[in-house]
Structure formats: C-alpha cells, structure tokens
Design a protein around this motif. Structure first.
Motif, PDB file in Angstrom:
ATOM      1  N   UNK A 147      35.656  43.344  74.924  1.00  0.00           N
ATOM      2  CA  UNK A 147      34.366  42.661  74.712  1.00  0.00           C
ATOM      3  C   UNK A 147      34.458  41.921  73.424  1.00  0.00           C
ATOM      4  N   UNK A 148      33.660  40.807  73.388  1.00  0.00           N
ATOM      5  CA  UNK A 148      33.996  39.937  72.071  1.00  0.00           C
ATOM      6  C   UNK A 148      33.226  40.665  70.936  1.00  0.00           C
ATOM      7  N   UNK A 149      32.000  41.233  71.311  1.00  0.00           N
ATOM      8  CA  UNK A 149      31.457  41.734  70.007  1.00  0.00           C
ATOM      9  C   UNK A 149      31.624  43.144  69.752  1.00  0.00           C
ATOM     10  N   UNK A 150      30.980  43.869  68.759  1.00  0.00           N
ATOM     11  CA  UNK A 150      31.291  45.363  68.325  1.00  0.00           C
ATOM     12  C   UNK A 150      30.879  46.231  69.443  1.00  0.00           C
ATOM     13  N   UNK A 151      31.774  47.324  69.983  1.00  0.00           N
ATOM     14  CA  UNK A 151      31.514  48.183  70.791  1.00  0.00           C
ATOM     15  C   UNK A 151      31.685  49.683  70.212  1.00  0.00           C
ATOM     16  N   UNK A 152      31.986  49.776  69.059  1.00  0.00           N
ATOM     17  CA  UNK A 152      32.248  51.160  68.366  1.00  0.00           C
ATOM     18  C   UNK A 152      33.308  51.849  68.728  1.00  0.00           C
ATOM     19  N   UNK A 153      34.230  51.040  68.913  1.00  0.00           N
ATOM     20  CA  UNK A 153      35.720  51.332  69.438  1.00  0.00           C
ATOM     21  C   UNK A 153      35.782  51.914  71.015  1.00  0.00           C
ATOM     22  N   UNK A 154      34.702  51.789  71.516  1.00  0.00           N
ATOM     23  CA  UNK A 154      34.801  52.386  73.052  1.00  0.00           C
ATOM     24  C   UNK A 154      34.537  51.303  74.045  1.00  0.00           C
ATOM     25  N   UNK A 155      34.809  50.198  73.628  1.00  0.00           N
ATOM     26  CA  UNK A 155      34.751  49.014  74.853  1.00  0.00           C
ATOM     27  C   UNK A 155      35.959  48.387  75.551  1.00  0.00           C
ATOM     28  N   UNK A 156      37.144  48.605  74.921  1.00  0.00           N
ATOM     29  CA  UNK A 156      38.463  48.176  75.302  1.00  0.00           C
ATOM     30  C   UNK A 156      38.898  49.133  76.673  1.00  0.00           C
ATOM     31  N   UNK A 157      39.450  48.231  77.714  1.00  0.00           N
ATOM     32  CA  UNK A 157      39.735  48.896  78.880  1.00  0.00           C
ATOM     33  C   UNK A 157      41.207  48.360  78.885  1.00  0.00           C
ATOM     34  N   UNK A 158      42.183  48.956  79.170  1.00  0.00           N
ATOM     35  CA  UNK A 158      43.637  48.424  79.280  1.00  0.00           C
ATOM     36  C   UNK A 158      44.193  49.013  80.692  1.00  0.00           C
ATOM     37  N   UNK A 159      44.267  47.694  81.280  1.00  0.00           N
ATOM     38  CA  UNK A 159      45.070  47.838  82.812  1.00  0.00           C
ATOM     39  C   UNK A 159      46.276  48.177  82.767  1.00  0.00           C
ATOM     40  N   UNK A 160      46.483  49.263  83.489  1.00  0.00           N
ATOM     41  CA  UNK A 160      48.018  49.788  83.738  1.00  0.00           C
ATOM     42  C   UNK A 160      48.178  50.942  82.758  1.00  0.00           C
ATOM     43  N   UNK A 161      47.293  51.367  81.864  1.00  0.00           N
ATOM     44  CA  UNK A 161      47.122  52.493  80.984  1.00  0.00           C
ATOM     45  C   UNK A 161      46.042  53.169  81.529  1.00  0.00           C
ATOM     46  N   UNK A 162      44.517  52.728  81.120  1.00  0.00           N
ATOM     47  CA  UNK A 162      43.223  53.309  81.200  1.00  0.00           C
ATOM     48  C   UNK A 162      42.816  53.110  82.891  1.00  0.00           C
ATOM     49  N   UNK A 163      42.798  51.945  83.231  1.00  0.00           N
ATOM     50  CA  UNK A 163      42.410  51.582  84.607  1.00  0.00           C
ATOM     51  C   UNK A 163      43.139  50.667  85.190  1.00  0.00           C
ATOM     52  N   UNK A 164      42.877  50.478  86.801  1.00  0.00           N
ATOM     53  CA  UNK A 164      43.435  49.563  87.571  1.00  0.00           C
ATOM     54  C   UNK A 164      42.923  48.090  87.245  1.00  0.00           C
ATOM     55  N   UNK A 165      43.530  46.946  87.917  1.00  0.00           N
ATOM     56  CA  UNK A 165      42.999  45.614  87.657  1.00  0.00           C
ATOM     57  C   UNK A 165      41.528  45.753  88.344  1.00  0.00           C
ATOM     58  N   UNK A 166      41.374  46.390  89.400  1.00  0.00           N
ATOM     59  CA  UNK A 166      40.156  46.548  90.453  1.00  0.00           C
ATOM     60  C   UNK A 166      39.021  47.142  89.342  1.00  0.00           C
TER      61      UNK A 166
END
Length: 427
Positions: A147-166
């Motif tokens: 996400x472009x703005x602030x998320x308290x370090x919790x907004x990022x999702x990494x495909x192939x690590x944390x989540x699938x593309x779907x």
C-alpha cells in the motif's frame, strides 16, 4: 544551561530515546498513551495525540522546549515537525515533505528513479486496484504488494512467500487503499541501517535484523516487529564489510538529494546475491531497531541533536561493541486480533541484566493495560549474539499472563540459518 527537550511518542522506540536523553537534559514527553517507562524519566508527561499538531506545539511551548525529537511516523506525516520548527522549536525529525520518503511509497520509488539512486527493484504504481490485479496476472515472477501509505509495518504481502497471486489479488480487492506499489520480489536477507542526519552529515549505526513474522520459524502474518538483533561489529554475521559500505553509500545519495533532511534516516535493505537492494526507507528510528542501537551508543544523543540544531558537524559516533538481542512481549492474538484493554503484570525486578522498554501499554490508576500493539521489550547485551540472547531470554521472566513472545530470535540456530542462506545465494 540545561537543555529542555520534548519527546513526542509513547512506544518502545520512544522509551529507548528517553533513556538515551534523560541523564543529559530536562526531558519532557507527550503521547496518546501513558508509557510508564517514559513517564518515570521525564520531568512532565502530557497525554495528547501524537498527530494533534496544535496540542503538541502547545506542550512544547508550555515546557519552553529548546529542541524536540519525534518518534512515530504518524506525527511526521501529520506535519508536527513543520509546526514545531515554525514555532521556533528545532525538531530532530524531517518535515512532512521530506518524510514522504517513508509515508508515500510511490514517491519513494519515483524519487529513487528520478535521481538515479541505485538499489531499487522493478516497480509499478497503481491507483486502480483492478489494474493492479491485472499486472499481477501478467508479471513474470513474484511481487511484493505494498500500500502507498502508512500501515504500521503490517500492510505488505509478498507473493511466493506469504501469499499466492490469487490471495494477493483478493487482498487488494478487499482493501480500501488509495493506491498500491507492486515491486519485484527481492530474495535474500533483510537488514536495517539507521543514520543520524543533519546539515548534510550522515552518521550511521550498526546493522540490525528485525523479525516481522508473528511466530517462531518465521511463520504467520507480518507484525510491527517481534524482535531483532545486532552484532559487535557494524555488520551482521551474514554480511561482509562491503555489504555495509554499499548500503551506506545508497543512504548518502538519498541525503545528498534531500539536502534539507534532518533526523533519522532508516534504510531497510535486502542483501541479495548481487548486493544490497532497497526494501524501503523510513524517516524515523525503527521499532524495535532503536532498542538495539541506542543502548550501545556511547556518544550522547543530546550532543547529536544540539549539533544538528546549531548547524555544527554531527559528532562521530562511538559504540560499545556489544551484541544486542531484543524480544517483544505482545498481547495474545497480536497482530490479527490483539487482546486489548487487558490488565497485565510486568515484574521489573525479574528483568535481571536485560533492559526493559515499555511500549504500547497504558498506565492507569489501577495498573498497566494492553493496547492493540506490542506491550514491552527486553534487550540483552553481550560479547556475542548468543550471550545477548540468553540475557534477553532470562529477562522475559518479567512477562506475566496474557502475553506472547517469539523466543527463537537471536538463537544460534536461527542466526546460522541466515548465514547459510546468504552463503547459498552467493554461490
């Protein structure tokens, strides 16, 4: 004459700042929660929202502050530094326009591209989240979704690590973000370098590795940081001196371009097989990384702030050459469904040789209560990471019921995994 300094913020990072300042100045503090560690060190403590610009300025004027330092990014994004500077109170923290290096991830990437600053991954910016989902479908490889703005370090999702593309697309379609940055997934080991910056000077501190994942073995969702460690040298065990120098060179280019920048510049890097790449920049101390850095800083923090204010060269920094391990105690259910508003007990006498830093707790007349974030941290120092980890682990006996800890941070097995992973990538 004794300096009067206002500290804005009430978390673990700010408790570490308070401890680094309190012996050398008249310290005053304001925050939305009453942090007992900060309150015990400060001459005065006012409960105001960190983003309430006029209220913070009023507190600074009330205590006749000679300088201020801002802990949380939310206050920087709100323009608190701008308002304090305008009121004649020098603030060690960037103004809102420069803080965009953290608060606007699209600006951050475009800034690096426009100024030929190396280390940036491939990226694309989207305000239309449906278009972002199409990009995920078409991209040949894995992506980090930010996400472009602030998320308290919790907004990022990494495909192939944390989540699938779907799952990443489902996440975006269910979000209300104004925009998103999709970045090439970087593979390697993350590390952070924090620097004191003012008047064009850059003074860097030892590298730290944070652990974002909630559960042991790097499992679970991202958090604000469950703990971290640093070594006796400027680099970490999986790094070499050139890796550290290359990362610092990138930070120096950022400062040379943002020539009015003042405060802390936090560079988060991924050490890849090709060298350091930039994960992100932050405009303030990290939390927990401040709790690794400030306990081993032998140069008075006040000397850095006053030199910055007075237009003098920043002092060279000296460190105690000890390793550190920080471990957080967090409310049950954190980060997805934290058990907030629960009374907890913290037995300070059982901390032993570790240092205790209160974080997102609220001290009330009848005791200490959890909030929606991390409660407190203990930091162990030692001649090796292993020794520091044991001191931290012993200090965790201070934690009562209702708190959860990631015990594996700093343990030899986990550190060796990092070393082996990096060696494999370099091969």
């Amino acid at each position: 004459m004794t300096e009067s300094v206002l500290l804005v913020g009430g978390g673990g990072r700010e408790h570490a700042i308070a401890r680094a300042l309190a012996d050398d100045c008249d310290l005053h503090a304001c925050a939305s929660n009453r942090n007992p560690g900060i309150a015990s060190l400060a001459e005065t403590f006012e409960n105001v929202e960190e983003t309430a610009v006029d209220d913070v300025v009023a507190v600074a004027e009330q205590v006749d502050a000679d300088a201020a330092i801002i802990g949380p990014e939310s206050a920087l994004a709100a323009g608190v530094a701008d308002a304090l500077d305008a009121a004649g109170i020098y603030t060690f923290g960037p103004q809102e326009s420069d803080a965009r290096i953290e608060t606007d991830k699209a600006f951050q990437r475009r800034f690096m591209a426009d100024n030929d600053i190396p280390g940036s991954p491939d990226y694309a910016v989207f305000e239309d989240l449906d278009a972002a989902c199409e990009y995920i479908d078409d991209y040949d490889g894995d992506l980090a979704v930010k996400p472009i703005g602030l998320t308290g370090g919790k907004g990022v999702r990494v495909i192939g690590d944390q989540v699938t593309a779907a799952e990443a697309k489902e996440y975006l379609r269910g979000a209300d973000y104004d925009g998103v940055v999709l970045e090439e997934r970087l593979v390697g080991e993350e590390f952070t370098i924090q620097a004191f910056v003012a008047n064009g000077d850059v003074r860097t501190t030892p590298a730290v590795q944070d652990h974002k994942r909630a559960y042991e073995g790097d499992e679970g969702p991202n958090t604000g940081g469950m703990g971290s460690y640093s070594d006796t040298t400027m680099e970490l065990p999986f790094m070499n001196p050139d890796d550290y120098k290359d990362a610092v060179a990138i930070m120096e280019q950022v400062v040379a371009t943002l020539d009015d920048y003042k405060g802390i510049l936090y560079g988060q890097f991924m050490l890849t097989a090709e060298g350091p790449r930039v994960v992100e920049f932050n405009a303030r101390f990290g939390d927990p990384e401040a709790m690794n850095t400030l306990p081993v800083l032998e140069t008075p923090l006040l000397d850095v702030i006053t030199a910055a204010r007075d237009g003098d060269p920043l002092p060279s920094l000296s460190f105690s050459e000890q390793a550190t391990v920080c471990k957080y105690a967090v409310p049950d259910g954190y980060p997805t469904d934290p058990d907030a508003g629960t009374r907890i007990e913290v037995d300070e006498e059982n901390v032993g040789d570790a240092e205790l830093f209160y974080a997102s707790v609220d001290e009330r007349e009848d005791g200490l209560y959890t909030t929606t974030s991390r409660s407190f941290a203990v930091v162990g120092l030692g001649d090796t990471i292993t020794e520091a980890e044991q001191v931290a682990e012993d200090g965790l006996t201070a934690a009562g019921d209702g708190l959860r800890i990631r015990h594996d941070i700093g343990k030899p097995e986990l550190v060796q995994q990092r070393i082996d992973h990096m060696a494999e990538l370099r091969e």
